[in-house]
Design a protein around this motif. Structure first.
Motif, PDB file in Angstrom:
ATOM      1  N   LYS A 436      33.725 -66.880 -14.354  1.00  0.00           N
ATOM      2  CA  LYS A 436      32.821 -66.538 -15.710  1.00  0.00           C
ATOM      3  C   LYS A 436      32.467 -67.942 -16.365  1.00  0.00           C
ATOM      4  CE  LYS A 436      34.739 -62.070 -17.558  1.00  0.00           C
ATOM      5  NZ  LYS A 436      35.771 -61.762 -18.464  1.00  0.00           N
ATOM      6  N   ILE A 439      29.396 -69.230 -14.034  1.00  0.00           N
ATOM      7  CA  ILE A 439      28.503 -68.727 -14.559  1.00  0.00           C
ATOM      8  C   ILE A 439      27.949 -69.477 -15.711  1.00  0.00           C
ATOM      9  CG2 ILE A 439      27.272 -66.646 -15.552  1.00  0.00           C
ATOM     10  CD1 ILE A 439      29.091 -64.933 -13.521  1.00  0.00           C
ATOM     11  N   LYS A 440      28.916 -69.707 -16.789  1.00  0.00           N
ATOM     12  CA  LYS A 440      28.384 -70.460 -18.020  1.00  0.00           C
ATOM     13  C   LYS A 440      28.063 -71.746 -17.974  1.00  0.00           C
ATOM     14  CE  LYS A 440      30.292 -71.535 -22.528  1.00  0.00           C
ATOM     15  NZ  LYS A 440      29.617 -72.867 -22.479  1.00  0.00           N
ATOM     16  N   ILE A 443      24.381 -71.494 -16.621  1.00  0.00           N
ATOM     17  CA  ILE A 443      23.402 -71.161 -17.620  1.00  0.00           C
ATOM     18  C   ILE A 443      23.171 -72.368 -18.518  1.00  0.00           C
ATOM     19  CG2 ILE A 443      22.900 -69.637 -19.645  1.00  0.00           C
ATOM     20  CD1 ILE A 443      24.151 -67.517 -17.875  1.00  0.00           C
ATOM     21  N   ASP A 454      19.846 -62.961 -13.187  1.00  0.00           N
ATOM     22  CA  ASP A 454      21.290 -62.747 -12.660  1.00  0.00           C
ATOM     23  C   ASP A 454      21.234 -62.696 -11.144  1.00  0.00           C
ATOM     24  OD1 ASP A 454      22.031 -62.312 -15.149  1.00  0.00           O
ATOM     25  OD2 ASP A 454      21.556 -60.231 -15.405  1.00  0.00           O
ATOM     26  N   TYR A 476      29.533 -60.009 -16.530  1.00  0.00           N
ATOM     27  CA  TYR A 476      30.359 -61.175 -17.056  1.00  0.00           C
ATOM     28  C   TYR A 476      29.553 -62.001 -18.061  1.00  0.00           C
ATOM     29  CZ  TYR A 476      33.785 -60.632 -13.303  1.00  0.00           C
ATOM     30  OH  TYR A 476      34.936 -60.172 -12.722  1.00  0.00           O
ATOM     31  N   ARG A 477      28.104 -62.078 -17.760  1.00  0.00           N
ATOM     32  CA  ARG A 477      27.523 -62.788 -18.741  1.00  0.00           C
ATOM     33  C   ARG A 477      27.284 -62.176 -20.171  1.00  0.00           C
ATOM     34  NH1 ARG A 477      22.675 -61.286 -20.200  1.00  0.00           N
ATOM     35  NH2 ARG A 477      22.264 -60.098 -18.506  1.00  0.00           N
ATOM     36  N   GLU A 478      27.230 -60.840 -20.184  1.00  0.00           N
ATOM     37  CA  GLU A 478      27.317 -60.131 -21.397  1.00  0.00           C
ATOM     38  C   GLU A 478      28.689 -60.471 -22.219  1.00  0.00           C
ATOM     39  OE1 GLU A 478      26.467 -56.281 -20.538  1.00  0.00           O
ATOM     40  OE2 GLU A 478      24.236 -56.708 -20.174  1.00  0.00           O
ATOM     41  N   ILE A 482      26.301 -64.261 -23.482  1.00  0.00           N
ATOM     42  CA  ILE A 482      25.011 -64.989 -23.074  1.00  0.00           C
ATOM     43  C   ILE A 482      23.880 -63.903 -22.984  1.00  0.00           C
ATOM     44  CG2 ILE A 482      24.017 -66.495 -21.479  1.00  0.00           C
ATOM     45  CD1 ILE A 482      26.736 -67.515 -20.685  1.00  0.00           C
ATOM     46  N   SER A 484      20.286 -62.348 -22.121  1.00  0.00           N
ATOM     47  CA  SER A 484      19.374 -62.178 -20.802  1.00  0.00           C
ATOM     48  C   SER A 484      18.481 -63.565 -20.474  1.00  0.00           C
ATOM     49  CB  SER A 484      18.709 -61.040 -20.761  1.00  0.00           C
ATOM     50  OG  SER A 484      17.593 -60.985 -21.666  1.00  0.00           O
ATOM     51  N   SER A 485      18.103 -63.549 -19.425  1.00  0.00           N
ATOM     52  CA  SER A 485      17.241 -64.677 -19.084  1.00  0.00           C
ATOM     53  C   SER A 485      15.787 -64.613 -19.677  1.00  0.00           C
ATOM     54  CB  SER A 485      16.832 -64.543 -17.352  1.00  0.00           C
ATOM     55  OG  SER A 485      16.249 -63.315 -17.235  1.00  0.00           O
TER      56      SER A 485
END
Length: 499
Positions: A436, A439-440, A443, A454, A476-478, A482, A484-485
């Motif tokens: 996670k 991923i952060k 982004i 994603d 994990y993004r949610e 964070i 969406s793109s």
């Protein structure tokens, strides 16, 4: 067939949970606040118990990197007696204000022995000037605003009743219908009182019933609540998603004008109640303190401030027994002595168990302490239980509502238990928390025109050895909050136009 009575004796074995065993299990899962309350009650009920001052647990420290069997943890811990022996406000923050930058955790701190840097009250003389001015509580401030806005009478009583239903953000979380029913008045009596308070109370936005009303109150105070802004405030979900095309159709405003409105809304306070102190909040007291040892390892110590010290008053026991006691008195004193000795042993065993579990956690998560969240390793309750020779349920009780203070911050013990994510190249598994965090970072490193989907993130992680599906990346993004793109791309375009 003749019937006859017979007397038979049969021997059997069964597991029985005694009251003492049940209470020992409860003691193990108590937080330090619950434990202190329980011990205080026992001291009050039992005349043979006395509460003593906590002693430093320096001798109970356990080097976390020593490859020793778990029995040595018991010996180390026994060196010194440890005891007696989704709301709309979230939409505003994520959609308008943007995500706050993550604070980098410090590198491995050069921490000496425990206790350095602490200021004890007994060593210094403090004056009134040394104390920071305490902010008034939200409840006290709101009552003062009601008294200033409303004259004495039924209206003020209604306003004071509203104060009791303010949440920590300063919002009135009770409908006028329900409030009228509770107070035995009509809605027509409630609404003018609420309108008066909203128009006069400071800071602007107090007593609002939702985010849109809070922002509208502040804009009215600035004489900026025109029909265009009213339409934007009424469609905060579109503004949070940066759907400017839909907002242009609704308001008739061009995109630069919408950027000006967005900039003005950013300057408002979505939670006016946060400027005041809130009663009932307590600081976290860690149960275990981890510091850097002089040999480069980690030292695990129990926090004496989180452990109540209980003593059996043997002098009082001898004095009572030397006098003339009835049979009932002797039975009562015997029960008190047995209960006191059991409590002391249970507290000591609880402390040793916490040290044992915490030491194994620190030993396995050395990478987190040295490298940060990226070094967090997968770990389950089962693997810790097998390593220290305990049942998984015992480890679960120990880690519930317990906290560890480390050079990187204070964390709940459950924080260090994460699921494993398989490696793409057959290497060691990765921790879900470290993935996670990665991923952060990916982004956060995006730039204008280079927003990753994603699928792109999943492909980058696979090249780095993390086998993660696209839907798992989205999950994990949610979880990190964070968007969406598509929403991130709209946010970047909005920033570009506003600059």
């Amino acid at each position: 067939m003749a019937l006859s009575a017979k007397l038979q004796m049969r021997q059997s074995q069964s597991l029985v949970m005694t009251p003492q065993l049940l209470q020992s299990i409860r003691l193990l899962q108590y937080s330090n606040v619950e434990l202190a309350a329980y011990v205080a009650g026992e001291v009050e009920r039992n005349p043979l118990l006395a509460a003593g001052a906590a002693e430093p647990a320096g001798d109970s420290a356990v080097p976390a990197d020593m490859p020793v069997p778990m029995a040595s943890h018991d010996e180390a811990a026994a060196g010194t007696p440890i005891t007696g022996s989704e709301n709309d406000s979230a939409t505003f923050e994520s959609g308008f204000a943007g995500r706050e930058e993550a604070v980098d955790r410090p590198e491995r701190a050069d921490i000496g022995r425990r206790g350095e840097g602490r200021i004890m009250a007994s060593e210094h003389d403090f004056s009134v000037e040394d104390l920071a001015e305490r902010q008034p509580s939200l409840n006290a401030h709101a009552r003062s605003e009601v008294r200033d806005a409303l004259s004495a009478g039924p209206a003020r009583k209604i306003g004071e009743a509203m104060v009791e239903h303010l949440d920590e953000s300063g919002y009135l979380r009770l409908s006028c219908d329900q409030l009228a029913a509770d107070l035995g008045v009509t809605v027509e009596d409630i609404e003018p009182v609420l309108a008066t308070i909203q128009s006069e109370a400071t800071p602007a936005g107090l007593f609002a019933r939702d985010l849109a009303e809070c922002l509208a109150i502040q804009l009215r105070r600035r004489n900026r609540f025109d029909p265009v802004i009213a339409a934007v405030i009424g469609n905060l979900d579109l503004l949070a998603r940066r759907d400017f095309a839909a907002l242009r159709r609704l308001t008739g405003e061009d995109e630069p004008g919408l950027m000006d409105i967005l900039a003005e809304i950013r300057g408002l306070d979505p939670k006016p109640g946060h400027a005041f102190d809130h009663e009932g909040f307590e600081a976290i007291v860690p149960d275990v303190i981890v510091t850097e040892a002089q040999d480069g390892g980690w030292q695990v110590e129990l926090n004496p401030e989180a452990l109540p010290r209980v003593l059996v008053d043997n002098d009082y026991l001898r004095t009572v027994r030397s006098g003339g006691l009835s049979d009932d008195d002797r039975v009562f004193i015997g029960e008190c002595q047995q209960s006191a000795n059991w409590l002391v042993r249970s507290l000591d065993q609880r402390a040793k168990t916490i040290v044992k579990v915490a030491s194994e956690i620190v030993r396995r998560q050395d990478g987190f302490l040295t490298k940060g969240i990226g070094g967090l390793k997968p770990m389950t309750l089962t693997c810790v239980a097998e390593a220290i020779g305990m049942h998984e349920s015992t480890v679960s009780r120990v880690t519930a509502t317990k906290f560890i203070a480390t050079p990187r911050g204070t964390f709940e013990m459950r924080f260090f238990f994460t699921v494993a994510i398989a490696s793409a190249n057959g290497g060691d598994a990765h921790s879900a928390e470290s993935v996670k965090y990665r991923i952060k970072l990916l982004i956060d490193g995006e730039s204008q025109g280079k927003v990753m989907s994603d699928d792109d993130i999943a492909a980058i992680l696979k090249k780095e050895g993390v086998d993660l599906a696209r839907r798992t990346v989205a999950k994990y993004r949610e979880a990190l909050g964070i968007p969406s793109s598509i929403q991130r791309r709209r946010e970047m375009n909005a920033r570009r136009l506003a600059s």
